[in-house]
Design a protein around this motif. Structure first.
Motif, PDB file in Angstrom:
ATOM      1  N   GLN A  38     -36.229 -20.929  -1.459  1.00  0.00           N
ATOM      2  CA  GLN A  38     -36.955 -22.020  -2.330  1.00  0.00           C
ATOM      3  C   GLN A  38     -37.027 -23.250  -2.070  1.00  0.00           C
ATOM      4  O   GLN A  38     -37.982 -24.134  -2.312  1.00  0.00           O
ATOM      5  CB  GLN A  38     -36.531 -21.972  -3.874  1.00  0.00           C
ATOM      6  N   LYS A  42     -39.629 -27.996   1.481  1.00  0.00           N
ATOM      7  CA  LYS A  42     -39.663 -28.762   0.246  1.00  0.00           C
ATOM      8  C   LYS A  42     -39.215 -30.373   0.554  1.00  0.00           C
ATOM      9  O   LYS A  42     -38.971 -31.147  -0.588  1.00  0.00           O
ATOM     10  CB  LYS A  42     -38.874 -27.994  -0.661  1.00  0.00           C
ATOM     11  N   ASN A  92     -38.103 -26.739  -8.308  1.00  0.00           N
ATOM     12  CA  ASN A  92     -37.874 -26.230  -6.782  1.00  0.00           C
ATOM     13  C   ASN A  92     -36.495 -25.263  -6.959  1.00  0.00           C
ATOM     14  O   ASN A  92     -36.366 -24.225  -6.183  1.00  0.00           O
ATOM     15  CB  ASN A  92     -37.695 -27.376  -6.088  1.00  0.00           C
TER      16      ASN A  92
END
Length: 199
Positions: A38, A42, A92
């Motif tokens: 995840q 990011k 997130n």
């Protein structure tokens, strides 16, 4: 004496501290576990640097400007400014961006509404007219939404497979951020006018 003072502290203080502590805790988790899927692509490091700085804007600003005037601390403003960063970080950490199709869109709308509601709290202290407050709040929302998209592109989109669909996604994000900004600005001003209207 200290325990008495803590018991008398407003609930908003504890909520403010909970938001900040949760944000820091989740950022530490994200930095420590960047290997989790995840967090791939990011910009975790950029978030870990920028988000705490953003969460300190209100405390530092109040300490520099209003502390000597013994002004009441703006807990609502502080919470509203920090909350969008917590929501994004939590999303997130829970992998919601990659598992729920509408999560990113909802975040752009809701987080900008929250952020602009916070900024409106600041504008209300300046005793500006309602039209000026709404216009400045919407402008703040629009500018920050554009800056956010610049930052997203620079930190991770330009090097990811999302670059092929980035234009359409960016336009949608900007539209949602602006819509949330308009809604928050108009509602904030309308609520204040209703409270101050003579009866």
């Amino acid at each position: 004496m200290t325990s008495v003072a803590l018991r008398r502290a407003p609930a908003t203080l504890w909520l403010d501290l909970a938001v900040k502590a949760s944000l820091v805790g989740l950022l530490v988790f994200a930095v420590a576990r960047q290997d989790l899927p995840q967090f791939h692509g990011k910009a975790v490091t950029a978030r870990a640097i920028f988000y705490p700085v953003a969460a300190l804007v209100v405390p530092v600003g109040w300490w520099l400007v209003h502390r000597r005037r013994r002004a009441e601390y703006p807990f609502a403003l502080d919470i509203l400014i920090a909350l969008p960063f917590l929501i994004d970080t939590a999303g997130n950490a829970a992998n919601l961006y990659d598992t729920i199709d509408w999560w990113d869109d909802a975040n752009h709308f809701v987080n900008w509404a929250i952020l602009v509601a916070g900024f409106t709290q600041l504008l209300l202290r300046l005793r500006l007219g309602p039209v000026n407050i709404a216009a400045l709040a919407i402008g703040f929302g629009a500018v920050t939404a554009v800056l956010w998209e610049f930052m997203e592109y620079y930190t991770f989109i330009r090097h990811s497979k999302e670059v092929r669909t980035a234009y359409t996604d960016t336009l949608g994000d900007l539209a949602l951020g602006l819509s949330g900004s308009v809604l928050a600005a108009v509602l904030s001003v309308a609520l204040v006018r209703r409270r101050t209207r003579p009866r």
